[in-house]
Enzyme design. Structure first.
Site, PDB file in Angstrom:
ATOM      1  N   ASP A  19       0.776  -1.252   0.000  1.00 34.62           N
ATOM      2  CA  ASP A  19       0.000   0.000   0.000  1.00 34.62           C
ATOM      3  C   ASP A  19       0.809   1.305   0.000  1.00 34.62           C
ATOM      4  O   ASP A  19       1.775   1.432   0.744  1.00 34.62           O
ATOM      5  CB  ASP A  19      -0.878   0.092   1.255  1.00 34.62           C
ATOM      6  CG  ASP A  19      -1.580  -1.182   1.605  1.00 34.62           C
ATOM      7  OD1 ASP A  19      -1.557  -2.132   0.810  1.00 34.62           O
ATOM      8  OD2 ASP A  19      -2.151  -1.232   2.712  1.00 34.62           O
ATOM      9  N   GLN A  74       4.164   0.617   2.225  1.00 31.57           N
ATOM     10  CA  GLN A  74       4.367  -0.620   2.968  1.00 31.57           C
ATOM     11  C   GLN A  74       5.535  -1.344   2.314  1.00 31.57           C
ATOM     12  O   GLN A  74       5.511  -1.632   1.121  1.00 31.57           O
ATOM     13  CB  GLN A  74       3.095  -1.467   2.919  1.00 31.57           C
ATOM     14  CG  GLN A  74       1.948  -0.851   3.691  1.00 31.57           C
ATOM     15  CD  GLN A  74       2.124  -1.003   5.200  1.00 31.57           C
ATOM     16  OE1 GLN A  74       1.851  -2.053   5.766  1.00 31.57           O
ATOM     17  NE2 GLN A  74       2.574   0.063   5.862  1.00 31.57           N
ATOM     18  N   PHE A 109       2.083  -0.779  10.002  1.00 30.90           N
ATOM     19  CA  PHE A 109       1.093  -0.982   8.955  1.00 30.90           C
ATOM     20  C   PHE A 109       0.637   0.369   8.380  1.00 30.90           C
ATOM     21  O   PHE A 109       1.089   1.433   8.796  1.00 30.90           O
ATOM     22  CB  PHE A 109      -0.092  -1.784   9.497  1.00 30.90           C
ATOM     23  CG  PHE A 109       0.109  -3.286   9.471  1.00 30.90           C
ATOM     24  CD1 PHE A 109       1.367  -3.849   9.303  1.00 30.90           C
ATOM     25  CD2 PHE A 109      -0.976  -4.152   9.613  1.00 30.90           C
ATOM     26  CE1 PHE A 109       1.556  -5.230   9.271  1.00 30.90           C
ATOM     27  CE2 PHE A 109      -0.806  -5.534   9.586  1.00 30.90           C
ATOM     28  CZ  PHE A 109       0.450  -6.074   9.410  1.00 30.90           C
ATOM     29  N   SER A 110      -0.312   0.279   7.461  1.00 32.05           N
ATOM     30  CA  SER A 110      -0.676   1.453   6.667  1.00 32.05           C
ATOM     31  C   SER A 110      -1.236   2.617   7.477  1.00 32.05           C
ATOM     32  O   SER A 110      -1.822   2.434   8.548  1.00 32.05           O
ATOM     33  CB  SER A 110      -1.692   1.050   5.597  1.00 32.05           C
ATOM     34  OG  SER A 110      -1.015   0.372   4.576  1.00 32.05           O
ATOM     35  N   ASP A 149      -5.226   1.223   9.488  1.00 30.31           N
ATOM     36  CA  ASP A 149      -5.147   2.042   8.271  1.00 30.31           C
ATOM     37  C   ASP A 149      -5.744   3.444   8.438  1.00 30.31           C
ATOM     38  O   ASP A 149      -6.584   3.889   7.645  1.00 30.31           O
ATOM     39  CB  ASP A 149      -5.830   1.315   7.099  1.00 30.31           C
ATOM     40  CG  ASP A 149      -5.268  -0.094   6.891  1.00 30.31           C
ATOM     41  OD1 ASP A 149      -4.171  -0.363   7.383  1.00 30.31           O
ATOM     42  OD2 ASP A 149      -5.942  -0.910   6.230  1.00 30.31           O
ATOM     43  N   GLU A 164     -10.417  -2.331   4.252  1.00 24.64           N
ATOM     44  CA  GLU A 164      -9.076  -1.831   4.564  1.00 24.64           C
ATOM     45  C   GLU A 164      -8.878  -0.452   3.927  1.00 24.64           C
ATOM     46  O   GLU A 164      -9.617  -0.046   3.023  1.00 24.64           O
ATOM     47  CB  GLU A 164      -8.010  -2.807   4.020  1.00 24.64           C
ATOM     48  CG  GLU A 164      -8.089  -4.184   4.658  1.00 24.64           C
ATOM     49  CD  GLU A 164      -6.951  -5.125   4.253  1.00 24.64           C
ATOM     50  OE1 GLU A 164      -6.461  -5.830   5.142  1.00 24.64           O
ATOM     51  OE2 GLU A 164      -6.581  -5.179   3.073  1.00 24.64           O
TER      52      GLU A 164
HETATM   53  C1  FRU Z   1      -3.887  -3.631   2.850  1.00 24.08           C
HETATM   54  C2  FRU Z   1      -3.252  -4.065   4.163  1.00 24.08           C
HETATM   55  C3  FRU Z   1      -3.600  -3.092   5.251  1.00 24.08           C
HETATM   56  C4  FRU Z   1      -2.469  -3.244   6.219  1.00 24.08           C
HETATM   57  C5  FRU Z   1      -1.312  -3.480   5.291  1.00 24.08           C
HETATM   58  C6  FRU Z   1      -0.242  -4.373   5.840  1.00 24.08           C
HETATM   59  O1  FRU Z   1      -3.245  -4.088   1.717  1.00 24.08           O
HETATM   60  O2  FRU Z   1      -3.660  -5.379   4.482  1.00 24.08           O
HETATM   61  O3  FRU Z   1      -4.874  -3.296   5.837  1.00 24.08           O
HETATM   62  O4  FRU Z   1      -2.290  -2.110   7.003  1.00 24.08           O
HETATM   63  O5  FRU Z   1      -1.838  -4.054   4.116  1.00 24.08           O
HETATM   64  O6  FRU Z   1       0.876  -4.388   5.012  1.00 24.08           O
END
Ligand code: FRU
Length: 465
Positions: free
Chosen positions: A22, A38, A78-79, A150, A211
């Protein structure tokens, strides 16, 4: 299957030699666009998730920077999003400094007996994004959930008041309670303390976890009115299978989002999708872009096969940056329209602009092939009777690295494209983006041909007259 190391996109950002998923923390500050992402700084599959960083001044050529937020023994990063705290509401900037503040999900590493809680945390930079420090008071928002992530944060209200001081307004965070298919909103005066405001969902596509939400205003071209767009990615359950991004149009008063159209249909085609291809996920927009422009980037892959795509040592690309606006259709529905931000032709030769008949009886194939005279091809078919454009990548090159990869994907022709429709095809090594009807419909697909697609030939399959 071997890899195709020579294929690397030019205008679609890739990490030099590692994995990405992401886009995160997109913002404009002091003449520079920042794209965090990410990233697994140690490998080319998902893991050890950290925030990678790239910068650009033209949105097309990106320079990879040092990793901004590293995974630690305790958590992966994470995001999330980032803001310029120009009024120093957080107090994280010292005298004469400006803080960029990233809001990310602390994905706690599960320990014996303890689940992996997901909470929202801050990191900040006082050197224009070069180096980042975790906030000592992390997390700033913890509801004890393993599926809360997120955060997209933005300022609601005027950035500056009439006197040049802080404008009237507050910070808004939209995050997801992923398995409950719910976007949840919180507000804050200072980025440090957050108050629950409202929730939206489940609604429309719910075939997977929700997400990477986003929420932003757009001006409707026809009326000049402002509407808010709530973007929600979901995995699986996307229109083309696997992960995909849907959106809702409505109103937002600073605390609550109300959709103007809520369908009870479970048919994906009745919902609103940012993209109908396999490879457009986790799309979010930049903060602080001047002149009210709204720019988005998505991850050009799909969780179904993202870890298996045949490139090395890098894996996965971002989409092009897309400028979005809203239009009011003849059917009374507001729809997001997307325009790619493109480099000069000499940098990216594969931009094809066509006008294709799409009346009753019209069928046209647009066939992308390489210079090598090989059989690898991507076939787009505009069908006036079916009112569709399909994308067939079953013979696009390397396709057998994952059973879910070879596919024929479907998109509707936009409302209003009655006799003829314009189609823009952007080809950049492993990513093909198709914009239909002025960008009212888009289709994004990865391809791994033996030599890059450079030609587009039109084949008339049938005509009305
Ligand atoms: C979406 C996701 C997010 C999470 C991230 C982890 O692609 O699953 O929900 O924060 O990737 O890398």
């Amino acid at each position: 299957t071997g890899t195709v190391p020579s294929l690397r996109p030019v205008a679609h950002f890739t990490a030099r030699d590692t994995w990405l998923n992401d886009p995160n923390g997109l913002l404009f500050h002091d003449g520079t666009y920042h794209l965090f992402f990410q990233n697994n700084p140690q490998g080319s599959t998902w893991g050890e998730i950290s925030w990678g960083h790239a910068t650009s001044t033209d949105l097309v050529t990106w320079q990879e920077q040092e990793v901004a937020i590293w995974a630690t023994d305790d958590e992966m990063a994470f995001s999330g999003s980032a803001v310029v705290d120009s009024q120093n509401t957080s107090g994280l900037a010292g005298p004469g400094e400006t803080a960029l503040v990233a809001v990310y999900t602390s994905a706690a590493r599960p320990r014996a007996g303890a689940p992996g809680i997901q909470s929202q945390s801050l990191a900040y930079s006082v050197d224009a994004g070069a180096t980042w420090t975790r906030y000592a008071g992390n997390p700033v928002l913890d509801i004890g959930s393993t599926e809360f992530r997120d955060p997209k944060v933005f300022w609601f209200g005027a950035e500056t008041g009439a006197d040049g001081g802080p404008g009237e307004g507050h910070w808004v965070m939209v995050a997801v309670e992923a398995v409950d298919r719910r976007a949840v909103l919180y507000t804050s005066p200072d980025l440090l303390s957050w108050t629950y405001a409202s929730a939206f969902g489940p609604a429309h596509a719910t075939g997977g976890v929700w997400e990477c939400p986003d929420l932003f205003p757009l001006v409707v071209q026809e009326t000049g009115e402002t509407r808010w767009v709530l973007v929600v990615s979901l995995n699986p359950g996307g229109i083309a299978g696997g992960s995909g991004s849907q959106y809702f149009v409505g109103d937002f008063d600073g605390t609550t989002f109300v959709a103007e159209r809520l369908s009870t249909s479970t048919e994906p085609a009745d919902h609103d999708w940012l993209d109908y291809g396999r490879d457009y996920y986790a799309a979010v927009s930049f903060n602080h872009v001047p002149d009210g422009r709204r720019l988005m980037v998505g991850w050009a892959s799909n969780w179904e096969y993202a870890n298996d795509t045949p490139t090395a040592p890098w894996r996965s690309a971002m989409s092009l940056v897309r400028e979005v606006d809203l239009v009011l259709g003849a059917d009374g529905r507001h729809r997001v329209r997307q325009h790619p931000v493109l480099p000069p032709a000499e940098v990216l030769p594969g931009v094809f602009e066509l006008s294709v008949p799409c009346g009753a009886g019209d069928r046209t194939a647009l066939v992308l092939t390489g210079d090598d005279g090989g059989s690898d091809r991507l076939v787009l078919t505009v069908d006036g009777d079916e009112r569709s454009i399909t994308c067939d990548r079953t013979q696009s090159g390397a396709v057998d690295f994952h059973p879910a990869f070879p596919s024929v994907d479907w998109a509707p022709l936009p409302v209003g494209a009655d006799d003829v429709v314009d189609v823009v095809v952007v080809v950049d090594a492993t990513v093909v983006e198709v914009y239909v009807g002025g960008g009212l419909v888009t289709l994004t697909e990865q391809v791994f041909p033996s030599s890059p697609f450079t030609r587009l030939d039109r084949e008339v399959l049938s005509t009305a007259g």
